[in-house]
Write an enzyme that holds these catalytic residues in place. Sequence first.
Site, PDB file in Angstrom:
ATOM      1  N   PRO A   1       0.789  -1.229   0.000  1.00 13.17           N
ATOM      2  CA  PRO A   1       0.000   0.000   0.000  1.00 13.17           C
ATOM      3  C   PRO A   1       0.822   1.280   0.000  1.00 13.17           C
ATOM      4  CG  PRO A   1       0.015  -0.968   2.186  1.00 13.17           C
ATOM      5  CD  PRO A   1       0.704  -1.945   1.275  1.00 13.17           C
TER       6      PRO A   1
ATOM      7  N   ASP B   1       3.898   2.179 -11.483  1.00 11.76           N
ATOM      8  CA  ASP B   1       2.617   2.882 -11.556  1.00 11.76           C
ATOM      9  C   ASP B   1       2.619   4.112 -10.658  1.00 11.76           C
ATOM     10  OD1 ASP B   1       1.664   0.909 -13.140  1.00 11.76           O
ATOM     11  OD2 ASP B   1       0.429  -0.056 -11.620  1.00 11.76           O
TER      12      ASP B   1
ATOM     13  N   LYS C   1      -1.366   5.807 -14.894  1.00 16.72           N
ATOM     14  CA  LYS C   1      -2.559   6.143 -15.667  1.00 16.72           C
ATOM     15  C   LYS C   1      -3.349   7.231 -14.986  1.00 16.72           C
ATOM     16  CE  LYS C   1      -2.882   1.592 -17.486  1.00 16.72           C
ATOM     17  NZ  LYS C   1      -3.728   0.551 -17.939  1.00 16.72           N
TER      18      LYS C   1
ATOM     19  N   GLY D   1       1.313  -1.066  -7.381  1.00 13.77           N
ATOM     20  CA  GLY D   1       0.792  -0.873  -6.026  1.00 13.77           C
ATOM     21  C   GLY D   1       0.041  -2.108  -5.543  1.00 13.77           C
ATOM     22  N   GLY D   2       0.115  -2.357  -4.242  1.00 16.16           N
ATOM     23  CA  GLY D   2      -0.635  -3.475  -3.651  1.00 16.16           C
ATOM     24  C   GLY D   2      -0.143  -4.801  -4.172  1.00 16.16           C
TER      25      GLY D   2
ATOM     26  N   ALA E   1      -4.228  -3.342  -1.019  1.00 17.05           N
ATOM     27  CA  ALA E   1      -4.784  -2.236  -0.226  1.00 17.05           C
ATOM     28  C   ALA E   1      -6.051  -2.652   0.519  1.00 17.05           C
ATOM     29  CB  ALA E   1      -5.073  -1.040  -1.128  1.00 17.05           C
TER      30      ALA E   1
ATOM     31  N   MET F   1     -11.307   1.756  -5.668  1.00 14.20           N
ATOM     32  CA  MET F   1     -11.721   2.764  -6.655  1.00 14.20           C
ATOM     33  C   MET F   1     -13.186   3.153  -6.442  1.00 14.20           C
ATOM     34  SD  MET F   1      -9.759   0.987  -9.890  1.00 14.20           S
ATOM     35  CE  MET F   1     -10.014  -0.698  -9.340  1.00 14.20           C
TER      36      MET F   1
HETATM   37  N1  SAH Z   1      -3.251  -3.575  -7.152  1.00 10.79           N
HETATM   38  C1  SAH Z   1      -3.706  -2.633  -6.133  1.00 10.79           C
HETATM   39  C2  SAH Z   1      -5.040  -1.999  -6.499  1.00 10.79           C
HETATM   40  C3  SAH Z   1      -5.000  -1.146  -7.740  1.00 10.79           C
HETATM   41  S1  SAH Z   1      -6.526  -0.362  -8.072  1.00 10.79           S
HETATM   42  C4  SAH Z   1      -3.799  -3.364  -4.792  1.00 10.79           C
HETATM   43  O1  SAH Z   1      -3.732  -4.591  -4.748  1.00 10.79           O
HETATM   44  O2  SAH Z   1      -3.912  -2.681  -3.768  1.00 10.79           O
HETATM   45  C5  SAH Z   1      -6.287   1.214  -7.320  1.00 10.79           C
HETATM   46  C6  SAH Z   1      -7.104   1.338  -6.044  1.00 10.79           C
HETATM   47  O3  SAH Z   1      -6.451   0.660  -4.970  1.00 10.79           O
HETATM   48  C7  SAH Z   1      -7.258   2.748  -5.532  1.00 10.79           C
HETATM   49  O4  SAH Z   1      -8.286   3.440  -6.232  1.00 10.79           O
HETATM   50  C8  SAH Z   1      -7.659   2.483  -4.087  1.00 10.79           C
HETATM   51  O5  SAH Z   1      -8.988   2.030  -4.010  1.00 10.79           O
HETATM   52  C9  SAH Z   1      -6.760   1.303  -3.759  1.00 10.79           C
HETATM   53  N2  SAH Z   1      -5.495   1.716  -3.102  1.00 10.79           N
HETATM   54  C10 SAH Z   1      -4.251   1.468  -3.515  1.00 10.79           C
HETATM   55  N3  SAH Z   1      -3.338   1.953  -2.649  1.00 10.79           N
HETATM   56  C11 SAH Z   1      -4.037   2.518  -1.645  1.00 10.79           C
HETATM   57  C12 SAH Z   1      -3.689   3.181  -0.435  1.00 10.79           C
HETATM   58  N4  SAH Z   1      -2.413   3.374  -0.083  1.00 10.79           N
HETATM   59  N5  SAH Z   1      -4.677   3.630   0.355  1.00 10.79           N
HETATM   60  C13 SAH Z   1      -5.972   3.432   0.035  1.00 10.79           C
HETATM   61  N6  SAH Z   1      -6.364   2.818  -1.093  1.00 10.79           N
HETATM   62  C14 SAH Z   1      -5.418   2.359  -1.923  1.00 10.79           C
END
Ligand code: SAH
Length: 251
Positions: free
Chosen positions: A19, A42, A64, A95-96, A126, A177
């Site tokens: 996150p 990203d 994006k 991310g995530g 996340a 999202m």
């Molecule tokens: N692959 C990522 C998700 C990508 S979609 C994962 O597994 O976390 C992008 C969405 O992830 C954002 O719109 C939000 O809903 C969430 N997100 C990602 N990082 C975040 C964070 N640090 N805090 C809160 N929401 C987060």
Amino acid sequence: MKLSDPLQPGEVALVGAGPGAAELLTVAAARLIGDCDVIVHDALVSREVLALADARAARIFAGKRGGRPSASQADICETLVRLAKSGKRVVRLKGGDPFVFGRGGEEIRALAAAGIRFRVIPGITAGVAAPAMAGIPVTDRTVNASIAFLTGHEASPGSRIDWRALVAAFPVLVIYMGTKNLAVIAGRLIDAGMRPDTPVAILHDVTGAHERQVFGTLSEARTGAIAGASPAIVVIGDVVAKRRSWRDTDS
Ligand code: SAH
């Protein structure tokens, strides 16, 4: 092979960055980020994580968001293939977790089709990190035996989500999202039978510099009395009321 073994020239690692906080990286992610030729990342990947990169590694932004002309998914796949073919050791940092609403599947299919060696390093998504950091048990024996993870982009009229079935089957919803369409989503959930007083948490920029938590009810989410901005995870369900905050930054 170990996940953290050094990359071979021409190999791509699809790496989950978690996150935001570097502490929440896996050991394999931290090692590969620190030892590669190029990082393709990203917008959601934090500065703190990017700071762990090998100083000699090139960085390519493939985000994006932010109003800039965005790289198309086809371009990103093409870039990964091109870099690998030129013998680079590539970290594709997302991310995530790379496979949770992250289009990682498209990238590994493109790599496989091009005959490129790749590995996948899972990350803390996340939707799991956000409730944990807020002290919300995302499953609680007294509340739920299942959780649904969904994208808020599906609130549009062409939605693939069957809201009644969703509400009937899942006492706890974790929405990615989901802030832009939150009022619409809350309305659909109430129409589908979810209690208007169901607790809601909006968890913004979890572990980041702009971290913020907003709490309220589903009916408040419907009217816009509670709202949030991207990136945020929205948790809906009685587990939110089981919260015990544990961080000194918490409200
Ligand atoms: N692959 C990522 C998700 C990508 S979609 C994962 O597994 O976390 C992008 C969405 O992830 C954002 O719109 C939000 O809903 C969430 N997100 C990602 N990082 C975040 C964070 N640090 N805090 C809160 N929401 C987060």
